[in-house]
Design a protein around this motif. Sequence first.
Motif, PDB file in Angstrom:
ATOM      1  N   GLU A   1      -4.278 -12.968  -4.595  1.00 16.08           N
ATOM      2  CA  GLU A   1      -4.906 -11.692  -4.944  1.00 16.08           C
ATOM      3  C   GLU A   1      -4.399 -10.605  -3.999  1.00 16.08           C
ATOM      4  OE1 GLU A   1      -9.133 -11.754  -5.514  1.00 16.08           O
ATOM      5  OE2 GLU A   1      -9.129 -13.854  -6.138  1.00 16.08           O
ATOM      6  N   LEU A   2      -3.938  -9.490  -4.580  1.00 16.61           N
ATOM      7  CA  LEU A   2      -3.402  -8.370  -3.807  1.00 16.61           C
ATOM      8  C   LEU A   2      -4.111  -7.092  -4.247  1.00 16.61           C
ATOM      9  CD1 LEU A   2      -1.338  -7.108  -1.855  1.00 16.61           C
ATOM     10  CD2 LEU A   2       0.244  -6.941  -3.810  1.00 16.61           C
ATOM     11  N   TYR A   3      -4.705  -6.396  -3.252  1.00 17.67           N
ATOM     12  CA  TYR A   3      -5.444  -5.163  -3.529  1.00 17.67           C
ATOM     13  C   TYR A   3      -4.771  -4.022  -2.776  1.00 17.67           C
ATOM     14  CZ  TYR A   3      -9.026  -8.263  -5.369  1.00 17.67           C
ATOM     15  OH  TYR A   3      -9.704  -9.205  -6.117  1.00 17.67           O
ATOM     16  N   LEU A   4      -4.231  -3.055  -3.549  1.00 16.33           N
ATOM     17  CA  LEU A   4      -3.509  -1.917  -2.985  1.00 16.33           C
ATOM     18  C   LEU A   4      -4.047  -0.603  -3.563  1.00 16.33           C
ATOM     19  CD1 LEU A   4       0.119  -3.345  -3.012  1.00 16.33           C
ATOM     20  CD2 LEU A   4      -1.077  -2.504  -0.991  1.00 16.33           C
ATOM     21  N   GLU A   5      -5.315  -0.539  -3.853  1.00 16.34           N
ATOM     22  CA  GLU A   5      -5.888   0.679  -4.416  1.00 16.34           C
ATOM     23  C   GLU A   5      -5.899   1.810  -3.400  1.00 16.34           C
ATOM     24  OE1 GLU A   5      -9.457  -1.696  -2.878  1.00 16.34           O
ATOM     25  OE2 GLU A   5      -7.523  -2.105  -3.831  1.00 16.34           O
ATOM     26  N   ASN A   6      -5.938   3.016  -3.888  1.00 14.94           N
ATOM     27  CA  ASN A   6      -6.037   4.224  -3.057  1.00 14.94           C
ATOM     28  C   ASN A   6      -4.901   4.340  -2.050  1.00 14.94           C
ATOM     29  OD1 ASN A   6      -9.130   3.458  -3.725  1.00 14.94           O
ATOM     30  ND2 ASN A   6      -8.865   5.679  -3.659  1.00 14.94           N
ATOM     31  N   ASN A   7      -3.685   4.095  -2.506  1.00 18.22           N
ATOM     32  CA  ASN A   7      -2.502   4.364  -1.709  1.00 18.22           C
ATOM     33  C   ASN A   7      -1.697   5.466  -2.407  1.00 18.22           C
ATOM     34  OD1 ASN A   7      -1.875   2.410   0.759  1.00 18.22           O
ATOM     35  ND2 ASN A   7      -3.021   1.217  -0.756  1.00 18.22           N
ATOM     36  N   GLN A   8      -0.434   5.528  -2.134  1.00 19.25           N
ATOM     37  CA  GLN A   8       0.442   6.531  -2.746  1.00 19.25           C
ATOM     38  C   GLN A   8       1.622   5.862  -3.437  1.00 19.25           C
ATOM     39  OE1 GLN A   8       1.476   9.366   0.326  1.00 19.25           O
ATOM     40  NE2 GLN A   8      -0.629   9.421   1.101  1.00 19.25           N
ATOM     41  N   ILE A   9       1.363   4.689  -4.017  1.00 16.66           N
ATOM     42  CA  ILE A   9       2.427   3.883  -4.619  1.00 16.66           C
ATOM     43  C   ILE A   9       2.940   4.572  -5.882  1.00 16.66           C
ATOM     44  CG2 ILE A   9       2.959   1.655  -5.680  1.00 16.66           C
ATOM     45  CD1 ILE A   9       0.905   0.415  -3.773  1.00 16.66           C
ATOM     46  N   GLU A  10       4.254   4.713  -5.953  1.00 17.10           N
ATOM     47  CA  GLU A  10       4.896   5.415  -7.058  1.00 17.10           C
ATOM     48  C   GLU A  10       5.722   4.497  -7.938  1.00 17.10           C
ATOM     49  OE1 GLU A  10       7.190   8.451  -5.217  1.00 17.10           O
ATOM     50  OE2 GLU A  10       5.455   9.682  -4.688  1.00 17.10           O
ATOM     51  N   GLU A  11       6.038   3.312  -7.456  1.00 16.17           N
ATOM     52  CA  GLU A  11       6.866   2.409  -8.260  1.00 16.17           C
ATOM     53  C   GLU A  11       6.556   0.949  -7.952  1.00 16.17           C
ATOM     54  OE1 GLU A  11      11.030   2.269  -7.504  1.00 16.17           O
ATOM     55  OE2 GLU A  11      10.801   2.638  -5.352  1.00 16.17           O
ATOM     56  N   VAL A  12       6.912   0.129  -8.904  1.00 17.83           N
ATOM     57  CA  VAL A  12       6.828  -1.324  -8.741  1.00 17.83           C
ATOM     58  C   VAL A  12       8.221  -1.859  -9.044  1.00 17.83           C
ATOM     59  CG1 VAL A  12       5.724  -3.453  -9.481  1.00 17.83           C
ATOM     60  CG2 VAL A  12       4.416  -1.319  -9.471  1.00 17.83           C
TER      61      VAL A  12
END
Length: 680
Positions: free
Chosen positions: A457-468
């Motif tokens: 499980e990976l939680y990366l909410e509320n960041n500034q991620i623009e791409e995967v």
Amino acid sequence: MQATSLLYCFLLVSLCTDFSQNEASAPLRRQRRRMRHRGVRGNSSAGHRSPREPRMKLPAPVAVLPSIPLINIDDSVMGVFDSLIGLGGHESSYSVLPGKKGHCTANGMIMYDKAVWSPKPCVTCLCSKGEVICDTTMCHPLKCPKTIIPEGECCPVCSDTASSLDSSIISLDDISELSGDSPEPNDLDNTNLLSPPTTGKDEKLEPEIIEIKDKEGRKKDKRRRRKGKKNRRKSKAYHRGKKTVTRKDAAEEEIQDESDEDNETSRMPSHVPIPVPPIEAPPLPSGCSTSDTTVSCINAKLRQIPPISDPDLTSLDLTGNSITAISDDAFNGIPNLEWIDLSKNNITSPGIGPKAFKILKKLKRLYLDGNMLVHIPSGLPSTLEEIKINDNHLHAIDEDGLQGLKNLVTLELEGNKLSEANVSPLAFYPLKSLSYLRLGRNKFRIIPQGLPATLEELYLENNQIEEVSEICFNHTKNINVIVLKHNKLEEHRIAPLAWINQENLESIDLSYNKLYHVPSYLPKSLLHLILIGNQIERIPGYVFGHMKPGLEYLYLSFNKLTDDGIDPVSFFGAYHSLRELFLDHNELKSVPFGIDEMQKLRYLRLNNNKIRTVPPERICRTHTNGDDVHEKSEEEENEESLLEHVHLENNYINTRQLSPHVFPCIRSYCSIVLKPQMIK
């Protein structure tokens, strides 16, 4: 006959004189023998003498005459012998006053030789061949704040123990142990008949260190005790029922005592350890509570970790205090802790000692949320399975920041200042068991690199991620949940091979991003797709067609879907699997096509749209077999009637104009929400 009597008297006087002189020299021989056997102990005792104690020289010792064998004499004659036995051979530290003809003068009174008296409390005097020898009791210093002198005693005692002190029940053996070496058993025989009785206070006199010179002129220290063993034995016999102690019994006991004393040096160690009483742990501060294995000090206004000593303690909750530091010995008294919660304190990274957690060999959970840490503490136990350091000031994780945490399963680092620039690609490499990672509310612009292969499980909410990118999840074959909500993702910035081949990825949350249509190339194993709060206008056809076993939960609430954005084949591939469909808060004017074919659908939300009517067979349709249309049998109807909740409120539906055949697949009309409706 008269000549015979005179001869008998002469022999008797001669015998008494020789016996007296021989007996007088016996104590001196015994005293010297003891000094040879107790050289070490005598020197040790001398070292404790008070500097103010006087050193007095003794009179010259009495010359030793040849001893005469004792003949059998009856008890009456033996009593006379007892009264004539002298003490001339004893050394002492007494003050010496000259006398005449064997008598002494004290306060105008004539005292016979060997008489003992007490001119004033705590002072004992002895008449020895015309010389008066006096001794003063020396009292030990006391450390108590208040002292009193009990009645009949010479030395003060602490006031808190005076009430329990009773000199009448203190054994004479105990008194002799406090007063030094014991005198000879003959001493009491001479004083009983010729001197007044002494009080109990005389028996408690402290010994003094005295100086004598041997034949070579060297000084020797000796210790003298005022009362003899025989006196103690007679006193004990008196208290046991006034049983008489015979001279024969006393002699046997004297021999035994001397034998015991000769072996005393070899029996007794030079230093006897004094047992130290256990130190009781201080009480818990106010605001703390405890149970069998847990101490809880929530919001107790603590400024440091309380000193606790309890090996059975396994849980410690110190949430909401003002603790700023964790010293190296903070947990020494509670080494078996398994869970520590130090959330919402003011702990800083410099305030944590390098060995603060070293003693905790069983620690599994450590919570440090809401503190002021700038890096992950070092020296954490390898037994840790869960670490929470949310809402701190972490600004970097180097490759050694998580070293040794091979058993760590859960790591939460939300609400910090982490980014791909200050988190090493090797930072997560030591985590061989990590399955749950929370990095939300940081400053990541891309998915962190070097994620553990065990991650689920990976939680990366509320960041500034623009791409995967397509390499983000190459090594995480077990990943099951990815949460990327509240970022800046667009559908064209998600690589086609980013996660399509993941076999265990079941849930993706892309809510509140910048998506304009449902992303393509979703994972084959996907079951949950959450796309709430985007700007989605369209669901491409066949976008779910490659999924196996098929999508079960699709949430598209709060988007910009229109009737033109949903094709008849938009839900293809999900007809036999979809259980929940949320299309509320969009711009739909009619019920979308394809809902009537969703055989397992249980929950449908179409509220807060612009729907004006619900045509028959749009939600519940008749069974079709090719081009033939026929009414469903009761058995088919029971099998397919799974829809339990339908929400159509806040639309523009005229409920009175709805056909009675609109919801034939719903068993209870209570499950259909139609009110309120908007009027335009």
